[in-house]
Write a protein that holds these residues in place. Structure first.
Motif, PDB file in Angstrom:
ATOM      1  N   ALA A 183      11.868   1.987  10.074  1.00 19.26           N
ATOM      2  CA  ALA A 183      12.531   1.723   8.795  1.00 19.26           C
ATOM      3  C   ALA A 183      12.210   0.327   8.279  1.00 19.26           C
ATOM      4  O   ALA A 183      12.003   0.126   7.073  1.00 19.26           O
ATOM      5  CB  ALA A 183      14.044   1.892   8.956  1.00 19.26           C
ATOM      6  N   THR A 184      12.138  -0.644   9.194  1.00 18.52           N
ATOM      7  CA  THR A 184      11.837  -2.018   8.785  1.00 18.52           C
ATOM      8  C   THR A 184      10.445  -2.128   8.181  1.00 18.52           C
ATOM      9  O   THR A 184      10.250  -2.769   7.132  1.00 18.52           O
ATOM     10  CB  THR A 184      11.950  -2.965   9.988  1.00 18.52           C
ATOM     11  OG1 THR A 184      13.297  -2.928  10.493  1.00 18.52           O
ATOM     12  CG2 THR A 184      11.593  -4.390   9.609  1.00 18.52           C
ATOM     13  N   PHE A 185       9.474  -1.490   8.810  1.00 19.78           N
ATOM     14  CA  PHE A 185       8.113  -1.570   8.279  1.00 19.78           C
ATOM     15  C   PHE A 185       7.949  -0.734   7.017  1.00 19.78           C
ATOM     16  O   PHE A 185       7.142  -1.075   6.155  1.00 19.78           O
ATOM     17  CB  PHE A 185       7.103  -1.173   9.351  1.00 19.78           C
ATOM     18  CG  PHE A 185       6.683  -2.336  10.204  1.00 19.78           C
ATOM     19  CD1 PHE A 185       5.543  -3.064   9.900  1.00 19.78           C
ATOM     20  CD2 PHE A 185       7.451  -2.739  11.281  1.00 19.78           C
ATOM     21  CE1 PHE A 185       5.165  -4.149  10.673  1.00 19.78           C
ATOM     22  CE2 PHE A 185       7.089  -3.817  12.058  1.00 19.78           C
ATOM     23  CZ  PHE A 185       5.940  -4.537  11.749  1.00 19.78           C
ATOM     24  N   ALA A 186       8.693   0.356   6.890  1.00 16.79           N
ATOM     25  CA  ALA A 186       8.678   1.099   5.627  1.00 16.79           C
ATOM     26  C   ALA A 186       9.201   0.224   4.496  1.00 16.79           C
ATOM     27  O   ALA A 186       8.651   0.226   3.381  1.00 16.79           O
ATOM     28  CB  ALA A 186       9.520   2.368   5.758  1.00 16.79           C
ATOM     29  N   ALA A 187      10.258  -0.538   4.772  1.00 20.81           N
ATOM     30  CA  ALA A 187      10.790  -1.455   3.769  1.00 20.81           C
ATOM     31  C   ALA A 187       9.788  -2.562   3.449  1.00 20.81           C
ATOM     32  O   ALA A 187       9.645  -2.967   2.284  1.00 20.81           O
ATOM     33  CB  ALA A 187      12.109  -2.051   4.263  1.00 20.81           C
ATOM     34  N   LEU A 188       9.086  -3.053   4.483  1.00 22.53           N
ATOM     35  CA  LEU A 188       8.077  -4.088   4.248  1.00 22.53           C
ATOM     36  C   LEU A 188       6.960  -3.573   3.348  1.00 22.53           C
ATOM     37  O   LEU A 188       6.503  -4.279   2.437  1.00 22.53           O
ATOM     38  CB  LEU A 188       7.504  -4.551   5.587  1.00 22.53           C
ATOM     39  CG  LEU A 188       6.338  -5.555   5.504  1.00 22.53           C
ATOM     40  CD1 LEU A 188       6.797  -6.854   4.874  1.00 22.53           C
ATOM     41  CD2 LEU A 188       5.756  -5.821   6.893  1.00 22.53           C
ATOM     42  N   ILE A 189       6.520  -2.339   3.588  1.00 22.49           N
ATOM     43  CA  ILE A 189       5.473  -1.757   2.730  1.00 22.49           C
ATOM     44  C   ILE A 189       5.968  -1.642   1.299  1.00 22.49           C
ATOM     45  O   ILE A 189       5.234  -1.920   0.339  1.00 22.49           O
ATOM     46  CB  ILE A 189       5.046  -0.378   3.273  1.00 22.49           C
ATOM     47  CG1 ILE A 189       4.457  -0.515   4.682  1.00 22.49           C
ATOM     48  CG2 ILE A 189       4.014   0.276   2.348  1.00 22.49           C
ATOM     49  CD1 ILE A 189       4.249   0.813   5.391  1.00 22.49           C
ATOM     50  N   ALA A 190       7.240  -1.244   1.133  1.00 29.56           N
ATOM     51  CA  ALA A 190       7.803  -1.121  -0.210  1.00 29.56           C
ATOM     52  C   ALA A 190       7.828  -2.474  -0.920  1.00 29.56           C
ATOM     53  O   ALA A 190       7.456  -2.573  -2.104  1.00 29.56           O
ATOM     54  CB  ALA A 190       9.218  -0.537  -0.125  1.00 29.56           C
ATOM     55  N   VAL A 191       8.259  -3.511  -0.212  1.00 31.95           N
ATOM     56  CA  VAL A 191       8.304  -4.848  -0.819  1.00 31.95           C
ATOM     57  C   VAL A 191       6.906  -5.311  -1.214  1.00 31.95           C
ATOM     58  O   VAL A 191       6.693  -5.842  -2.317  1.00 31.95           O
ATOM     59  CB  VAL A 191       8.954  -5.849   0.156  1.00 31.95           C
ATOM     60  CG1 VAL A 191       8.803  -7.279  -0.355  1.00 31.95           C
ATOM     61  CG2 VAL A 191      10.428  -5.515   0.347  1.00 31.95           C
ATOM     62  N   CYS A 192       5.942  -5.119  -0.331  1.00 36.75           N
ATOM     63  CA  CYS A 192       4.567  -5.536  -0.640  1.00 36.75           C
ATOM     64  C   CYS A 192       3.965  -4.715  -1.777  1.00 36.75           C
ATOM     65  O   CYS A 192       3.033  -5.174  -2.446  1.00 36.75           O
ATOM     66  CB  CYS A 192       3.704  -5.402   0.616  1.00 36.75           C
ATOM     67  SG  CYS A 192       4.073  -6.622   1.902  1.00 36.75           S
ATOM     68  N   SER A 193       4.483  -3.516  -1.998  1.00 40.81           N
ATOM     69  CA  SER A 193       3.951  -2.662  -3.054  1.00 40.81           C
ATOM     70  C   SER A 193       4.472  -3.060  -4.429  1.00 40.81           C
ATOM     71  O   SER A 193       3.749  -2.977  -5.428  1.00 40.81           O
ATOM     72  CB  SER A 193       4.316  -1.199  -2.783  1.00 40.81           C
ATOM     73  OG  SER A 193       3.779  -0.765  -1.553  1.00 40.81           O
ATOM     74  N   ILE A 194       5.741  -3.471  -4.489  1.00 41.15           N
ATOM     75  CA  ILE A 194       6.337  -3.751  -5.805  1.00 41.15           C
ATOM     76  C   ILE A 194       6.144  -5.204  -6.233  1.00 41.15           C
ATOM     77  O   ILE A 194       6.425  -5.546  -7.383  1.00 41.15           O
ATOM     78  CB  ILE A 194       7.838  -3.400  -5.818  1.00 41.15           C
ATOM     79  CG1 ILE A 194       8.604  -4.242  -4.788  1.00 41.15           C
ATOM     80  CG2 ILE A 194       8.026  -1.922  -5.529  1.00 41.15           C
ATOM     81  CD1 ILE A 194      10.085  -3.953  -4.753  1.00 41.15           C
ATOM     82  N   ILE A 195       5.668  -6.067  -5.319  1.00 42.61           N
ATOM     83  CA  ILE A 195       5.324  -7.427  -5.742  1.00 42.61           C
ATOM     84  C   ILE A 195       4.192  -7.329  -6.762  1.00 42.61           C
ATOM     85  O   ILE A 195       3.191  -6.653  -6.519  1.00 42.61           O
ATOM     86  CB  ILE A 195       4.883  -8.277  -4.538  1.00 42.61           C
ATOM     87  CG1 ILE A 195       6.066  -8.521  -3.601  1.00 42.61           C
ATOM     88  CG2 ILE A 195       4.302  -9.612  -5.001  1.00 42.61           C
ATOM     89  CD1 ILE A 195       5.687  -9.272  -2.341  1.00 42.61           C
ATOM     90  N   PRO A 196       4.349  -7.965  -7.911  1.00 46.46           N
ATOM     91  CA  PRO A 196       3.297  -7.857  -8.937  1.00 46.46           C
ATOM     92  C   PRO A 196       1.922  -8.216  -8.389  1.00 46.46           C
ATOM     93  O   PRO A 196       1.752  -9.232  -7.714  1.00 46.46           O
ATOM     94  CB  PRO A 196       3.759  -8.850 -10.013  1.00 46.46           C
ATOM     95  CG  PRO A 196       5.229  -8.940  -9.830  1.00 46.46           C
ATOM     96  CD  PRO A 196       5.473  -8.799  -8.346  1.00 46.46           C
ATOM     97  N   GLY A 197       0.957  -7.353  -8.661  1.00 48.64           N
ATOM     98  CA  GLY A 197      -0.396  -7.572  -8.186  1.00 48.64           C
ATOM     99  C   GLY A 197      -1.331  -7.910  -9.332  1.00 48.64           C
ATOM    100  O   GLY A 197      -0.903  -8.248 -10.438  1.00 48.64           O
ATOM    101  N   ILE A 198      -2.606  -7.813  -9.047  1.00 48.44           N
ATOM    102  CA  ILE A 198      -3.646  -8.093 -10.041  1.00 48.44           C
ATOM    103  C   ILE A 198      -4.142  -6.771 -10.592  1.00 48.44           C
ATOM    104  O   ILE A 198      -4.575  -5.895  -9.841  1.00 48.44           O
ATOM    105  CB  ILE A 198      -4.810  -8.876  -9.407  1.00 48.44           C
ATOM    106  CG1 ILE A 198      -4.300 -10.197  -8.809  1.00 48.44           C
ATOM    107  CG2 ILE A 198      -5.897  -9.148 -10.431  1.00 48.44           C
ATOM    108  CD1 ILE A 198      -5.346 -10.954  -8.032  1.00 48.44           C
ATOM    109  N   SER A 199      -4.077  -6.627 -11.911  1.00 44.34           N
ATOM    110  CA  SER A 199      -4.496  -5.376 -12.532  1.00 44.34           C
ATOM    111  C   SER A 199      -6.016  -5.306 -12.585  1.00 44.34           C
ATOM    112  O   SER A 199      -6.684  -6.169 -13.159  1.00 44.34           O
ATOM    113  CB  SER A 199      -3.920  -5.267 -13.953  1.00 44.34           C
ATOM    114  OG  SER A 199      -4.360  -4.075 -14.563  1.00 44.34           O
ATOM    115  N   LEU A 200      -6.551  -4.250 -11.942  1.00 44.90           N
ATOM    116  CA  LEU A 200      -8.004  -4.041 -11.947  1.00 44.90           C
ATOM    117  C   LEU A 200      -8.376  -2.728 -12.638  1.00 44.90           C
ATOM    118  O   LEU A 200      -9.485  -2.246 -12.476  1.00 44.90           O
ATOM    119  CB  LEU A 200      -8.536  -4.040 -10.508  1.00 44.90           C
ATOM    120  CG  LEU A 200      -8.424  -5.359  -9.737  1.00 44.90           C
ATOM    121  CD1 LEU A 200      -8.946  -5.191  -8.317  1.00 44.90           C
ATOM    122  CD2 LEU A 200      -9.161  -6.471 -10.447  1.00 44.90           C
TER     123      LEU A 200
END
Length: 226
Positions: free
Chosen positions: A29-46
């Motif tokens: 559950a902790t790593f699933a949450a980590l993946i979610a956080v890393c996914s919704i952090i604004p990224g670079i649009s390519l």
């Protein structure tokens, strides 16, 4: 006198340590949450597939948790997003991303986590916490085999691109993924130094059968007729 002290018998090795199910579920559950956080952090649009920290968290899950728990962590993340929580890139949710241009990357994520963990689990245990290049290589192989293969194929399928154009487009992600994979190796080795028993134990031969094979056969005691 114990069994080990009896002549003609071999000591039976201790059974492998059983893992705590509650701890495994908490880690997943902790790593699933980590993946979610890393996914919704604004990224670079390519274009159709933005550059985010998703792959860092996905590969890290496999490198830290091992194959099965890393796979389950990513599957839990995908299930939560499919259920409606906005945890996918750009804050999207639901089943629409699985029909969009990034579907290949989403499908590749659990497979990449599993392959990373599979390789890391088979590294010499005394070197996992110290050999950054080996962990980096495990993540690099997972990226190459799944993420940078299925990802472009998904782009070609859903983004109205030729296969060749999709793989050329995917090249833009390689520099960032190389840096993220290096970070995975640094973080994973640090975690394994702090928690050396975190990875699941390798399967061994059945202790009872191994002991039976190793135990010498006692010579038969001759009997005399009276």
């Amino acid at each position: 006198m114990t069994l080990a002290d009896t002549p003609g018998t071999a000591a039976v090795p201790a059974p492998p340590r059983r893992r705590n199910v509650a701890t495994d579920l908490a880690l997943i559950a902790t790593f699933a949450a980590l993946i979610a956080v890393c996914s919704i952090i604004p990224g670079i649009s390519l274009g159709p597939a933005p550059l985010t920290l998703q792959t860092f968290a996905v590969i890290l899950a496999g490198a830290v948790l091992g194959a099965n728990r890393g796979l389950l962590a990513v599957l839990l993340y995908l299930a939560v997003g499919a259920a409606g929580l906005p945890v996918f890139s750009g804050g999207t949710a639901g089943l629409a991303p699985f029909a969009g241009p990034t579907v290949g990357y989403l499908v590749a994520f659990p497979l990449a986590a599993w392959l990373t963990g599979f390789i890391v689990e088979r590294l010499p245990r005394q070197r996992i916490a110290t050999s950054i290049p080996l962990v980096f290589l495990a993540g690099l192989v997972a990226n190459l085999v799944f993420i940078h293969t299925l990802g472009p194929l998904g782009l070609a399928w859903r983004a109205d691109m030729t296969v060749g154009a999709a793989f050329v487009f995917d090249l833009a992600f390689w520099p960032g993924d190389l840096v993220k994979t290096l970070l995975v190796a640094l973080v994973a080795t640090a975690v394994h130094r702090a928690f050396p028993g975190l990875l699941p134990e390798r399967r061994r031969a059945n202790p009872a059968s191994a002991a039976a094979t190793a135990a010498p056969t006692a010579p038969a005691t001759p009997t005399t007729a009276e």
